[in-house]
Design a protein around this motif. Structure first.
Motif, mmCIF file in Angstrom:
data_model
loop_
_atom_site.group_PDB
_atom_site.id
_atom_site.type_symbol
_atom_site.label_atom_id
_atom_site.label_comp_id
_atom_site.label_asym_id
_atom_site.label_seq_id
_atom_site.Cartn_x
_atom_site.Cartn_y
_atom_site.Cartn_z
ATOM 1 N N ASN A 75 0.674 -1.469 -0.086
ATOM 2 C CA ASN A 75 -0.159 -0.193 -0.099
ATOM 3 C C ASN A 75 0.793 1.199 0.126
ATOM 4 N N TYR A 76 2.108 0.999 0.150
ATOM 5 C CA TYR A 76 3.033 2.490 0.322
ATOM 6 C C TYR A 76 3.970 2.343 -0.842
ATOM 7 N N TYR A 77 4.021 3.367 -1.653
ATOM 8 C CA TYR A 77 4.813 3.717 -2.827
ATOM 9 C C TYR A 77 5.749 4.829 -2.804
ATOM 10 N N TYR A 78 6.996 4.904 -3.353
ATOM 11 C CA TYR A 78 7.727 6.081 -3.724
ATOM 12 C C TYR A 78 7.063 6.565 -5.061
ATOM 13 N N THR A 79 6.827 7.919 -5.209
ATOM 14 C CA THR A 79 6.541 8.567 -6.306
ATOM 15 C C THR A 79 7.813 8.457 -7.444
ATOM 16 N N LYS A 80 7.494 8.769 -8.550
ATOM 17 C CA LYS A 80 8.569 8.703 -9.726
ATOM 18 C C LYS A 80 9.639 9.621 -9.489
ATOM 19 N N SER A 81 9.433 10.779 -8.842
ATOM 20 C CA SER A 81 10.330 11.713 -8.582
ATOM 21 C C SER A 81 11.089 11.428 -7.299
ATOM 22 N N GLY A 82 10.525 10.373 -6.574
ATOM 23 C CA GLY A 82 11.353 10.028 -5.246
ATOM 24 C C GLY A 82 11.331 10.770 -4.262
#
Length: 402
Positions: A75-82
């Motif tokens: 359920n928890y993710y990094y965005t592409k920008s980090g």
């Protein structure tokens, strides 16, 4: 010949020019048919192509670079920008959306599927819950939270159990009376305990601690009482705890009776305790999960089948095991099928229907006006049956739309 071909060609080109959308649609359908025919594929090439395009577009638009720790939580993710952490159930941002966490990206880590933390905060889903728990000692086991003071249950989890609306801005509720150092959950039946108390569906229960034990899906006991398991609490009963014995995962007995507890009937909470007097438990027998045989009696799903002969009783082979018979009667569920012939009675592939030399039956009820010789399934899924006159769905004539 050339003139005729030219006229036909010219007419076709005019149609295409005048109706480009219709023409394009027809060309695509024709192309799809030809490719499917040549490749002998069961899947539509256009469908495969469209699904592939949707997948490519979805991947291109995916706002995530990857899960923070997929082994702990998806359920928890990094965005592409980090530069951000996002909460998105199962990573399904397209349908379920995603929420930004006010978290420190460098130190954030999931604690469980719905919990996370960074150097400053504890998160439940995407919400900071520092005011609800002791941040420094907070930990998670499965779906429950623990700190030095309390055991915590997510409110949404309590709502599923109690079916009550809980109006509060908080995300967690304290499990009153539970010791966070020793509390553990049992794998089955909704029970938990700590070093001093037992709990059922996250409520403290008044039982004898040392002798209390869950028995099966419907019963539990201690040295003093036998309890009936409702959805969210336990009921005391008059079953004799001293002579109590568990028969299987449904039925229990004491010195006088066999008991079957039915919490729900037709979607309504009834909490019915059925009692069956018996002479001996030595010859007790179980046929599948629905049938209990004892003395010269047969019980189906908590109901005594009157007039059933135990010695000749057998269940007809089917998925649901709803039909049975003995030397004199045929039964559907716990009821005698009046007039059914024991020797010729048999089931169709769809066990909704049965037949004997006297006629056809649906759910144990004789159907009138059916032609037995031509009666059979319409399709292989056995959903519809027909005879020479009508098509039937679950015993009723299917209406033909005019």
């Amino acid at each position: 010949m050339l003139v005729r071909f030219y006229k036909t060609y010219n007419y076709d080109m005019q149609f295409i020019n005048n109706h480009p959308f219709i023409s394009g649609f027809l060309i695509v359908i024709l192309f799809n048919f030809l490719v499917k025919k040549i490749t002998k594929s069961k899947q539509s090439p256009i469908k495969i192509l469209l699904m592939s395009l949707v997948y490519v577009i979805a991947q291109a638009c995916n706002p995530f670079s990857g899960a923070v720790n997929k082994q702990i939580s998806n359920n928890y993710y990094y965005t592409k920008s980090g530069k951000e952490i996002r909460y998105s159930p199962n990573g399904n941002w397209l349908e379920l959306g995603n929420s930004k966490l006010a978290a420190d990206v460098q130190t954030f880590t999931p604690l469980a599927r719905e919990f996370g933390k960074d150097k400053d905060h504890i998160f439940y889903k995407s919400t900071i819950i520092d005011t609800e728990v002791d941040v420094s000692s907070f930990r998670v086991i499965n779906t429950l939270g623990f700190d030095k003071n309390h055991v915590y249950i997510p409110i949404i989890q309590m709502s599923y159990i109690t079916n009550d609306a809980i109006t509060t801005d908080k995300k967690l509720v304290i499990l009153e009376g539970a010791d966070p150092k020793t509390y553990t959950e049992l794998k089955d039946w909704g029970f938990g305990k700590d070093s001093k108390n037992w709990f059922y569906e996250y409520r403290l229960i008044d039982v004898d601690y040392n002798s209390f034990t869950p028995i099966n899906r419907f019963f539990c006991k201690d040295n003093n009482n036998v309890y009936l398991r409702k959805r969210s609490n336990l009921l005391s009963s008059h079953i004799d705890a001293k002579t109590f014995v568990a028969l299987n995962d449904r039925y229990v007995a004491d010195a006088k009776y066999i008991y079957d507890f039915i919490p729900w009937t037709d979607g309504k909470e009834t909490n019915t305790l059925n009692m069956f007097a018996y002479k001996s438990l030595e010859n007790i027998e179980y046929l599948y999960k629905e049938y209990l045989l004892f003395d010269n009696s047969v019980i189906y799903d908590g109901v005594l089948i009157k007039e059933a002969d135990r010695k000749s009783f057998k269940v007809l082979d089917s998925d649901k095991k709803e039909y049975s018979k003995d030397k004199e009667h045929v039964f559907y569920l716990s009821n005698i099928i009046v007039g059914a012939d024991v020797n010729t009675f048999e089931l169709y592939e769809s066990e909704v229907y049965a037949k004997d030399k006297n006629g056809l039956y649906c759910y144990g009820i004789k159907m009138e006006g059916v032609d037995l010789e031509t009666f059979g399934p319409v399709t292989t899924d056995n959903f519809e049956y027909k005879d020479k006159n009508h098509t039937y769905i679950f015993g009723k004539i299917k209406e033909v739309k005019q």
